[in-house]
Design a protein around this motif. Structure first.
Motif, PDB file in Angstrom:
ATOM      1  N   GLY A  94       0.822  -1.204   0.000  1.00 10.41           N
ATOM      2  CA  GLY A  94       0.000   0.000   0.000  1.00 10.41           C
ATOM      3  C   GLY A  94       0.854   1.250   0.000  1.00 10.41           C
ATOM      4  O   GLY A  94       2.055   1.232   0.233  1.00 10.41           O
ATOM      5  N   TYR A  95       0.200   2.338  -0.317  1.00  8.98           N
ATOM      6  CA  TYR A  95       0.882   3.618  -0.366  1.00  8.98           C
ATOM      7  C   TYR A  95       0.739   4.318   0.975  1.00  8.98           C
ATOM      8  O   TYR A  95      -0.359   4.464   1.494  1.00  8.98           O
ATOM      9  CB  TYR A  95       0.281   4.475  -1.469  1.00  8.98           C
ATOM     10  N   TYR A  96       1.853   4.722   1.583  1.00  9.60           N
ATOM     11  CA  TYR A  96       1.857   5.451   2.833  1.00  9.60           C
ATOM     12  C   TYR A  96       2.329   6.868   2.568  1.00  9.60           C
ATOM     13  O   TYR A  96       3.342   7.080   1.904  1.00  9.60           O
ATOM     14  CB  TYR A  96       2.785   4.798   3.858  1.00  9.60           C
ATOM     15  N   PRO A  97       1.624   7.866   3.088  1.00  8.89           N
ATOM     16  CA  PRO A  97       2.049   9.249   2.843  1.00  8.89           C
ATOM     17  C   PRO A  97       3.353   9.549   3.590  1.00  8.89           C
ATOM     18  O   PRO A  97       3.650   8.963   4.621  1.00  8.89           O
ATOM     19  CB  PRO A  97       0.903  10.084   3.396  1.00  8.89           C
ATOM     20  N   LYS A  98       4.071  10.468   3.028  1.00 10.42           N
ATOM     21  CA  LYS A  98       5.336  10.878   3.614  1.00 10.42           C
ATOM     22  C   LYS A  98       5.044  11.700   4.875  1.00 10.42           C
ATOM     23  O   LYS A  98       4.184  12.582   4.857  1.00 10.42           O
ATOM     24  CB  LYS A  98       6.084  11.726   2.584  1.00 10.42           C
ATOM     25  N   PRO A  99       5.712  11.419   6.003  1.00  9.83           N
ATOM     26  CA  PRO A  99       5.461  12.195   7.215  1.00  9.83           C
ATOM     27  C   PRO A  99       5.821  13.662   7.008  1.00  9.83           C
ATOM     28  O   PRO A  99       6.805  13.985   6.343  1.00  9.83           O
ATOM     29  CB  PRO A  99       6.373  11.570   8.264  1.00  9.83           C
ATOM     30  N   SER A 100       4.988  14.539   7.556  1.00  9.08           N
ATOM     31  CA  SER A 100       5.244  15.966   7.376  1.00  9.08           C
ATOM     32  C   SER A 100       6.253  16.446   8.419  1.00  9.08           C
ATOM     33  O   SER A 100       6.388  15.883   9.493  1.00  9.08           O
ATOM     34  CB  SER A 100       3.954  16.767   7.483  1.00  9.08           C
ATOM     35  N   SER A 101       6.877  17.533   8.112  1.00 12.76           N
ATOM     36  CA  SER A 101       7.908  18.084   9.001  1.00 12.76           C
ATOM     37  C   SER A 101       7.242  18.962  10.074  1.00 12.76           C
ATOM     38  O   SER A 101       6.105  19.405   9.908  1.00 12.76           O
ATOM     39  CB  SER A 101       8.901  18.904   8.188  1.00 12.76           C
ATOM     40  N   PRO A 102       7.968  19.261  11.139  1.00 14.73           N
ATOM     41  CA  PRO A 102       7.430  20.161  12.164  1.00 14.73           C
ATOM     42  C   PRO A 102       7.106  21.552  11.609  1.00 14.73           C
ATOM     43  O   PRO A 102       6.167  22.192  12.041  1.00 14.73           O
ATOM     44  CB  PRO A 102       8.531  20.233  13.210  1.00 14.73           C
ATOM     45  N   ARG A 103       7.878  21.996  10.628  1.00 18.77           N
ATOM     46  CA  ARG A 103       7.607  23.310  10.007  1.00 18.77           C
ATOM     47  C   ARG A 103       6.251  23.307   9.318  1.00 18.77           C
ATOM     48  O   ARG A 103       5.500  24.281   9.401  1.00 18.77           O
ATOM     49  CB  ARG A 103       8.700  23.656   8.988  1.00 18.77           C
ATOM     50  N   ALA A 104       5.938  22.222   8.652  1.00 23.03           N
ATOM     51  CA  ALA A 104       4.647  22.139   7.972  1.00 23.03           C
ATOM     52  C   ALA A 104       3.507  22.119   8.996  1.00 23.03           C
ATOM     53  O   ALA A 104       2.459  22.736   8.779  1.00 23.03           O
ATOM     54  CB  ALA A 104       4.598  20.889   7.099  1.00 23.03           C
ATOM     55  N   LEU A 105       3.725  21.442  10.101  1.00 20.16           N
ATOM     56  CA  LEU A 105       2.714  21.396  11.151  1.00 20.16           C
ATOM     57  C   LEU A 105       2.480  22.789  11.733  1.00 20.16           C
ATOM     58  O   LEU A 105       1.341  23.226  11.898  1.00 20.16           O
ATOM     59  CB  LEU A 105       3.151  20.432  12.252  1.00 20.16           C
ATOM     60  N   ILE A 106       3.549  23.506  12.020  1.00 19.92           N
ATOM     61  CA  ILE A 106       3.428  24.866  12.573  1.00 19.92           C
ATOM     62  C   ILE A 106       2.736  25.784  11.573  1.00 19.92           C
ATOM     63  O   ILE A 106       1.860  26.583  11.941  1.00 19.92           O
ATOM     64  CB  ILE A 106       4.815  25.409  12.984  1.00 19.92           C
ATOM     65  N   ALA A 107       3.080  25.682  10.317  1.00 18.10           N
ATOM     66  CA  ALA A 107       2.444  26.510   9.288  1.00 18.10           C
ATOM     67  C   ALA A 107       0.953  26.186   9.194  1.00 18.10           C
ATOM     68  O   ALA A 107       0.124  27.091   9.026  1.00 18.10           O
ATOM     69  CB  ALA A 107       3.127  26.287   7.944  1.00 18.10           C
TER      70      ALA A 107
END
Length: 109
Positions: free
Chosen positions: A2-15
Motif C-alpha cells: 500500500g501507499y503510505y504518505p510521507k510524514p510531514s515536518s514540524p515546520r509544515a505542522l506549525i504553518a
C-alpha cells in the motif's frame, strides 16, 4: 504494498496551525478557552471536594470476651443489666429533650 504518505515536518505542522488560527475570530478563541476551562475546573473541584471532611472517621468497635463456661443465669443477668443501661440512657435522652423544650417555650419558640 500500500501507499503510505510521507510524514510531514514540524515546520509544515506549525504553518498549518498558523493558517488555521488566522481563520478564527477572537470570539471563537474565547469560546474555545471557555469550553476547555469550565469542564476542567468542574472536574478539579469535584476531585478536591471528594477529599474534604465527608468521609466518616474510623469507628472502633470493642467486643466483650466471656468465658465458655457461663451459665444461662449469668447470661440473663448480663442481658438484664444491659437492658437497664439502655433504658436509663433513653430516659436521660428524653429528659434532655424535655429540658430543651422548656427552654424553647420560655423563649417563645
Amino acid at each position: 504494498m500500500g501507499y503510505y504518505p510521507k510524514p510531514s515536518s514540524p515546520r509544515a505542522l506549525i504553518a498549518d496551525i498558523r493558517a488555521f488560527a488566522q481563520q478564527r475570530s477572537a470570539v471563537q478563541w474565547g469560546a474555545l478557552a471557555t469550553a476547555i476551562i469550565m469542564p476542567t475546573a468542574i472536574i478539579i473541584l469535584f476531585i478536591i471536594d471528594g477529599d474534604t471532611n465527608i468521609r466518616p472517621g474510623p469507628k472502633i468497635i470493642y467486643a466483650e470476651s466471656w468465658s465458655a463456661e457461663r451459665t444461662d443465669a449469668e447470661i440473663i443477668a448480663d442481658q438484664k443489666r444491659d437492658q437497664a443501661r439502655r433504658e436509663a440512657a433513653i430516659k436521660e435522652r428524653q429528659q434532655q429533650f424535655k429540658r430543651l423544650e422548656q427552654k424553647m417555650e420560655k423563649l417563645g419558640i
